[in-house]
Design a protein around this motif. Sequence first.
Motif, PDB file in Angstrom:
ATOM      1  N   SER A 107     -15.960  92.261   0.448  1.00  0.00           N
ATOM      2  CA  SER A 107     -14.580  92.444   0.009  1.00  0.00           C
ATOM      3  C   SER A 107     -13.899  93.531   0.828  1.00  0.00           C
ATOM      4  CB  SER A 107     -14.556  92.808  -1.474  1.00  0.00           C
ATOM      5  OG  SER A 107     -14.976  94.157  -1.659  1.00  0.00           O
ATOM      6  N   TRP A 118     -21.139  91.199  -2.304  1.00  0.00           N
ATOM      7  CA  TRP A 118     -22.019  90.474  -3.223  1.00  0.00           C
ATOM      8  C   TRP A 118     -22.769  89.416  -2.421  1.00  0.00           C
ATOM      9  CZ3 TRP A 118     -16.830  91.233  -3.815  1.00  0.00           C
ATOM     10  CH2 TRP A 118     -16.420  92.075  -4.854  1.00  0.00           C
ATOM     11  N   HIS A 119     -23.919  88.973  -2.923  1.00  0.00           N
ATOM     12  CA  HIS A 119     -24.595  87.860  -2.269  1.00  0.00           C
ATOM     13  C   HIS A 119     -25.464  87.085  -3.253  1.00  0.00           C
ATOM     14  CE1 HIS A 119     -28.844  89.507  -1.041  1.00  0.00           C
ATOM     15  NE2 HIS A 119     -28.539  89.822  -2.268  1.00  0.00           N
ATOM     16  N   VAL A 148     -30.060  87.360  -6.342  1.00  0.00           N
ATOM     17  CA  VAL A 148     -28.641  87.714  -6.394  1.00  0.00           C
ATOM     18  C   VAL A 148     -28.487  89.235  -6.423  1.00  0.00           C
ATOM     19  CG1 VAL A 148     -27.977  85.591  -7.584  1.00  0.00           C
ATOM     20  CG2 VAL A 148     -28.547  87.628  -8.923  1.00  0.00           C
ATOM     21  N   SER A 149     -27.317  89.684  -6.000  1.00  0.00           N
ATOM     22  CA  SER A 149     -26.930  91.083  -6.187  1.00  0.00           C
ATOM     23  C   SER A 149     -25.454  91.120  -6.535  1.00  0.00           C
ATOM     24  CB  SER A 149     -27.175  91.911  -4.929  1.00  0.00           C
ATOM     25  OG  SER A 149     -26.743  93.250  -5.147  1.00  0.00           O
ATOM     26  N   ALA A 150     -25.141  91.804  -7.627  1.00  0.00           N
ATOM     27  CA  ALA A 150     -23.755  91.932  -8.075  1.00  0.00           C
ATOM     28  C   ALA A 150     -23.049  93.098  -7.414  1.00  0.00           C
ATOM     29  CB  ALA A 150     -23.712  92.102  -9.594  1.00  0.00           C
ATOM     30  N   LEU A 151     -23.793  93.935  -6.703  1.00  0.00           N
ATOM     31  CA  LEU A 151     -23.173  95.090  -6.053  1.00  0.00           C
ATOM     32  C   LEU A 151     -23.990  95.497  -4.835  1.00  0.00           C
ATOM     33  CD1 LEU A 151     -20.968  97.266  -6.047  1.00  0.00           C
ATOM     34  CD2 LEU A 151     -22.478  98.692  -7.459  1.00  0.00           C
ATOM     35  N   SER A 166     -28.406  98.460  -2.416  1.00  0.00           N
ATOM     36  CA  SER A 166     -28.231  97.294  -3.272  1.00  0.00           C
ATOM     37  C   SER A 166     -29.250  97.326  -4.398  1.00  0.00           C
ATOM     38  CB  SER A 166     -28.405  96.014  -2.441  1.00  0.00           C
ATOM     39  OG  SER A 166     -28.426  94.868  -3.242  1.00  0.00           O
ATOM     40  N   ASP A 168     -31.126  94.144  -6.231  1.00  0.00           N
ATOM     41  CA  ASP A 168     -31.273  92.694  -6.242  1.00  0.00           C
ATOM     42  C   ASP A 168     -32.142  92.238  -7.409  1.00  0.00           C
ATOM     43  OD1 ASP A 168     -29.872  92.860  -3.858  1.00  0.00           O
ATOM     44  OD2 ASP A 168     -31.031  91.278  -2.900  1.00  0.00           O
TER      45      ASP A 168
END
Length: 315
Positions: A107, A118-119, A148-151, A166, A168
Amino acid sequence: MQKIIFFGDGYAQKLLKLVKAVSGFMLVLAMIFCPLHSALAAEGGGSAYMGGNEDFMSGALPEPGFYPIVYAFHYTADQLMDGNGDKVPVDFDLDVTGATLRLIYVSDMTLFGASVAWHAIVPVLNAQVDIVETGVDASTTGLGDIEVSALILGWHLNKNFHLIGSLDVWLPVGEYDVNDAANLGRNYWTVAPIMALTYISNTGFEVSAKLQYLVNFENSDTDYTTGNEFICDYLVGQHFGHWMFGLNGMLYLQSTDDELSGNDISNSKGKAFSIGPAIQYNYKNMFFNAKVQFDTNVENRPKGEKIWLKFMYAF
């Protein structure tokens, strides 16, 4: 293209691992039957993160945008190593082939002076396991566990030093059957704090590393808890215009014993080191990457080789 880098887990080239981690996206080794647990660390001798997923510029977050990456890999092993690093006397073959889609969004927001991203990493795998002595001959194709990672936070400290942080999570959604020897999912949750660093000199010399500590939860179907794991993907390389060359691989160290029904299993910690050549070509808004990694100094795990191909296209 020098700014397009990836992390995760294990695996954009790294917003990282991946990133395992992967490689991850991360990707997983096949599970193996209970009679061999005494020769394997971690349940089935595998991990939520394969290891060696990430390489060039793994500690530098790319500029704002959308970065899909495709990882293709093949892992093969014909040896099981015990806790002393000696080969277990079994006729053993393991082959895991996978294609993983990693979706990274960076972002234009900032937090604590870092870019925010994010990923998600979605692997599709085929695992084949053959153990003559136990009569195991299994093959499974399907979805692996999703990472996943939200941040994800990425700092460009200056033109030479870059850092990513991160947290994860691996979601236990992959193909799993307690009676199957070739499972693609782990059937337990894994959480990993991750840090990735890159140093690149003014002349193009690079040192990168992705460090993660995997905390594994219990497999409710087996009452087995894999010990916590430290995994470091590393690279030492040189940039020549659009080309990058280097040596990369992973260091794997299991820090705590496995547990069965809440009781520690002695001599259940695994370790491994892998190394091999890596090459990458950057062209406009994409890159092509290939590498080979050879396992060495292995304990309580399979010993084999990995071949990786990776493609990224930046939007």
